[in-house]
Design a protein around this motif. Structure first.
Motif: not given
Ligand SMILES: [Zn+2]
Ligand SMILES: [Zn+2]
Length: 912
Positions: A801-805, A860-861, A899-911
């Motif tokens: 999960q990233v920020s609950g997603v 925002g995703l 693929l390693d770019q995915v989690v940081p990208f989602v984190q940035r957007k959700l924040k």
């Protein structure tokens, strides 16, 4: 004036007048000069008679008349700049001439010129002026003989006989050699024709450079042999060489103010006018484009008829350039579709009676012109846009001259010939560095291994060979014709070594290991010509001490000079030694098989493809033959098989070859095929194959087998494109064909052994194997997809999960793009809110798929943005909808990085 005469009438009247006075009519030689490496195009009537004046060729006549096709677009005689701007310069033109080879001289030449112009053509005697030679340095005697002859002409005004110096009235072929005074006839067309009235300092007079006084006819009297800048010896016999431009005399007789208004060129202008729909006034307002199109359309038609089709280098470049230049001038008067073939059609109709090669090659001419215009149209606008950008930069920088390399890039990448680039630059008051362009082109050709771009145009230093020849002749070691050449009747000759040359200098003796050029009184080695390569062989001493030279090549650097080029294997050859020269006979026989097979192939191409399939180039080597011919499309496998079968049928018929020397006129009238770029003398060698009707009949100086059966076997090894509209076939015969068959058999036998099957079953066996293999591959792929599914299911239970997603970024190395999409769907079924990015490598290329559920888009995703960020890492790009996107890339090794770019990208957007 005899205004009713047409251009064709005038050409014929000239020829008839001189044949009535005992001259032999000689057909124009090709625009491609034969045997002269120093010339790009035939540029004067004299080209085909050069060797006669040099005394190394003899003809069956001493008086000749001709109308010669000429081109002046390159080198010393370059009229291109003036074409279109004035009414008298052309790229292509016809030169009328009468010739005396040691026969009549000044009195007759002058008398006939006067009679023809004033009586037959009806020109006014008062309007004619003549000039004679008087040396301004006082070293050479004035030509009183010519001026006396002029004074004797009926009705001539003696005040109209003028003298001029070396520049105007002394003719030289080269720095040494035959030369002599000339006498010109000019016509005064009246003050209204002067186009330089407003030029300060202009004096209206003969040789005053305006269009009032036109030079009509130049009579050259060859009476000296120049040995040095200060030494002239009288020639044992004197010659006459005259030249009169047809367009000009026609303009005078038809009393029009421009060559373009004669009935030779006006119909071409009218054709253009019909296409544009212009009124006469509009045509006159656009004279330059009209003239350029008429001139270039005529030149292109004649060039292609002589086998010079548009391409990238040398003569072919010139053909390309003039078609493109005409097309560009066409666009200035609104012609933006191919149009030049219509002009060529008019040329063919008007000129075919005098030059039947135009009609014979009609389809080739029209097709080549239109195809070239189409090619140009595809790139011209981009080319001109780029050029204009460069010119703008140039102006900003305060510079005047565009860089040659830049001009070359425009040609190489966007098809803008140098001459067009220069036209456009000049229209804006700028120039282009021509030397730089030529250098860039040369560098490019050399870098691509294609040899010299413009061929040997400067000519090598032939004076040394001429010097040796003259010396040997003066000591009576060689006759007037120089070295005797006979590669047909012997493969071995004996004689003394007459001269040895090393590094351009005659030497008395050479050492073992030296490179050396050998003069013998006779040469039985074939000298490269008509596509057939030179012979190689040996020269050995007859007496002790022994020496041996290996001959690597043969050369004919000047008329009458044939040299063996080689290196000393052993001993020390000396001038005067008796020697035997022997041709490598085995190699020569391979060459002979290939040469005769070339003739059979040529004939078979005509039979199967049609008469347009004419020779455009040929190489006859020992190991293969290569044949280029005009044909607009690829030869089909069925046609190729028929051609090969036909040649082999003729071989098996075992026809005897008939070699007969006869007059050129007779051979041509019997239908013998003459080739482009070959120089034909008065008598020609003909090769006939087939009985009772010849299957093949060509003019040819090459060496041939005695009977077609000697060829053995003929096999085509390749067919492809050689240039635009030109195809190339390569083939082998005799020993090389046997070796090829051997090699193929061996490969087949090996394959059969591996398959444990008889050779005849190999194709079915291989087919079965291919079927099995593809079935096996399908099976493997299905298993892989299944494995990927299993792996994915396992991961689906453990999505972080990233920020609950829930966010899953996963590589599935065995999956294809379809499977990835299915997996993404399964993710979305399991997680109504979440993000998934899946990657795989398919055919060694990385692919990525991203999916984002609807609810997250509001936060925002965006699947497209996400995939873009990831795809950067694999050197790729991609995009798609906010919910689903796909990307491809180049670097499979960086898939996990992506693929390693995915989690940081989602984190940035959700924040955010
Ligand atoms: Zn004038
Ligand atoms: Zn031949």
């Amino acid at each position: 004036m005899n205004k009713g005469l047409s251009g064709a009438d005038i050409r014929q009247a000239f020829i008839d007048f001189f044949t009535q006075h005992g001259h032999t009519f000689v057909q124009s030689s090709s625009l491609v000069p034969g045997g002269d490496q120093t010339l790009l195009f035939t540029n004067a009537g004299m080209v085909q008679f050069k060797d006669v004046f040099l005394g190394t060729d003899k003809r069956g006549y001493t008086r000749a008349v001709n109308s010669q096709k000429c081109m002046r677009v390159a080198g010393k005689h370059n009229d291109l700049d003036d074409v279109g701007r004035d009414s008298i310069h052309h790229t292509f033109f016809e030169m009328l001439g009468n010739w005396s080879f040691g026969d009549y001289y000044k009195k007759e030449a002058i008398g006939w010129a006067w009679e023809l112009l004033t009586e037959r053509f009806g020109l006014s005697k008062e309007a004619l002026w003549t000039t004679c030679f008087k040396d301004e340095k006082g070293e050479i005697a004035p030509d009183e003989e010519a001026s006396q002859s002029w004074r004797e002409q009926p009705g001539i005004d003696p005040a109209h006989i003028l003298y001029f110096g070396r520049k105007e009235n002394f003719w030289e072929m080269a720095e040494t050699g035959p030369c002599g005074p000339c006498s010109e006839i000019h016509i005064d067309r009246g003050p209204e024709f002067c186009d330089k009235k407003d030029e300060p300092g202009h004096v209206c007079r003969v040789n005053g450079n305006c269009e009032r006084y036109l030079e009509l006819w130049n009579l050259v009297f060859i009476q000296y042999n120049r040995l040095s800048p200060t030494r002239l010896d009288p020639l044992p016999s004197c010659h006459v060489d005259t030249g009169m431009g047809l367009d000009r005399i026609v303009s005078v007789i038809q009393n029009v103010d421009s060559n373009y208004r004669t009935d030779l060129l006006m119909p071409l202008m009218t054709t253009v006018q019909k296409i544009t729909g212009h009124s006469d006034a509009q045509r006159e307002a656009n004279l330059t484009p009209y003239r350029v199109i008429a001139d270039h359309g005529r030149a292109a038609s004649f060039l292609i008829a002589d086998g010079v089709v548009p391409a990238n280098t040398g003569r072919n470049y010139v053909c390309r350039m003039i078609i493109r230049r005409a097309a560009r001038f066409g666009s200035k008067i609104g012609l933006n579709e191919p149009f030049l073939a219509k002009v060529a059609q008019t040329v063919i109709e008007a000129y075919s009676v005098a030059y039947p090669e135009l009609k014979r090659n009609q389809t080739v001419i029209l097709d080549n012109i239109t195809r070239e215009e189409e090619r140009f149209q595809r790139t011209v606008q981009a080319g001109i846009d780029h050029l204009n950008e460069s010119l703008d930069e140039l102006k900003k920088s305060g510079n005047q001259v565009l860089d040659g390399q830049r001009a070359f890039d425009l040609y190489a990448t966007l098809g803008l010939p140098f001459e067009i680039t220069r036209d456009i630059a000049r229209e804006q008051g700028l120039e282009v560095d021509e030397a730089g362009f030529r250098q860039a082109m040369e560098d490019h050709r050399l870098a691509s291994g294609a040899g010299k771009a413009f061929g040997a145009m400067g000519g090598e230093d032939v004076d040394i060979y001429r010097g040796v020849l003259t010396d040997l002749q003066s000591r009576e070691l060689l006759g007037v014709n120089g070295v005797t050449y006979d590669p047909y009747n012997a493969v071995e000759v004996e004689g003394p070594v007459l001269a040895l040359i090393q590094d351009g200098q005659p030497v008395k003796q050479a050492m073992a290991g030296d490179s050396v050029e050998v003069f013998l009184p006779q040469a039985c080695f074939y000298v490269e010509s008509g596509g057939q390569v030179s012979d190689i062989g040996t020269i050995v001493s007859v007496q002790e001490p022994r020496w041996e030279i290996h001959v690597d090549e043969m050369r004919k650097p000047a008329a009458g000079v044939i040299i063996h080029v080689g290196h000393v294997i052993q001993g020390q050859p000396r001038v005067g030694d008796q020697a035997i020269a022997t041709v490598d006979w085995q190699r020569r026989r391979d060459i002979m098989r290939n040469h005769t097979a070339t003739h059979l192939l040529h004939a078979e191409l005509h039979a199967i493809l049609g008469d347009h399939a004419r020779q455009a180039g040929s190489l006859v080597a020992p190991d293969r033959l290569r044949f280029d011919f005009n044909h607009p499309e690829g030869v089909t496998p069925a046609q190729l098989a028929a051609i090969e079968a036909g040649v082999n049928r003729t071989i098996l018929e075992n026809y005897r070859l008939t070699t007969i020397t006869k007059s050129l006129q007779q051979a041509i009238s019997e239908g013998a095929m003459a080739l482009f770029g070959e120089k034909y003398g008065e008598t020609v060698r003909t090769i006939r194959i087939g009985y009772p009707e010849p299957f093949s009949y060509e003019l040819c100086g090459g060496t041939h087998v005695a009977e077609t059966g000697d060829i053995g076997l003929f096999l085509i090894t390749s067919e492809g494109s050689a240039a635009a509209g030109v195809r190339r076939i390569e083939a082998v015969t005799g020993r090389a064909a046997y070796e090829l068959v051997q090699r193929r058999f061996k490969a087949l036998d090996q394959t059969a052994r591996l398959l444990a099957a008889p050779a005849d079953d190999v194709p079915t066996k291989v087919n079965d194997l291919i079927d099995d293999l593809s079935a096996a591959r399908k099976q493997t792929s299905a298993i892989r997809q299944e494995l990927a599914g299993v792996e994915f299911s396992r991961q689906l239970d453990n999505v972080p999960q990233v920020s609950g997603v829930p966010v899953l970024a996963l590589a599935l190395p065995n999956a294809d793009a379809d499977t990835l999409r299915q997996m993404a769907d399964r993710f979305r079924q399991r997680y109504p809110s979440g993000v998934v990015v899946l990657g795989s490598v398919v055919d060694n290329k990385p692919v990525l798929i991203a999916a984002v559920t609807e609810d997250l888009i509001k936060r925002g995703l965006h699947a497209g943005e996400l995939i873009k960020a990831a795809a950067e890492r694999i050197g790729g790009s991609g995009g798609g909808k906010p919910t689903l996107a796909q990307a491809g890339g180049k670097d499979p090794s960086r898939l996990s990085d992506a693929l390693d770019q995915v989690v940081p990208f989602v984190q940035r957007k959700l924040k955010g």
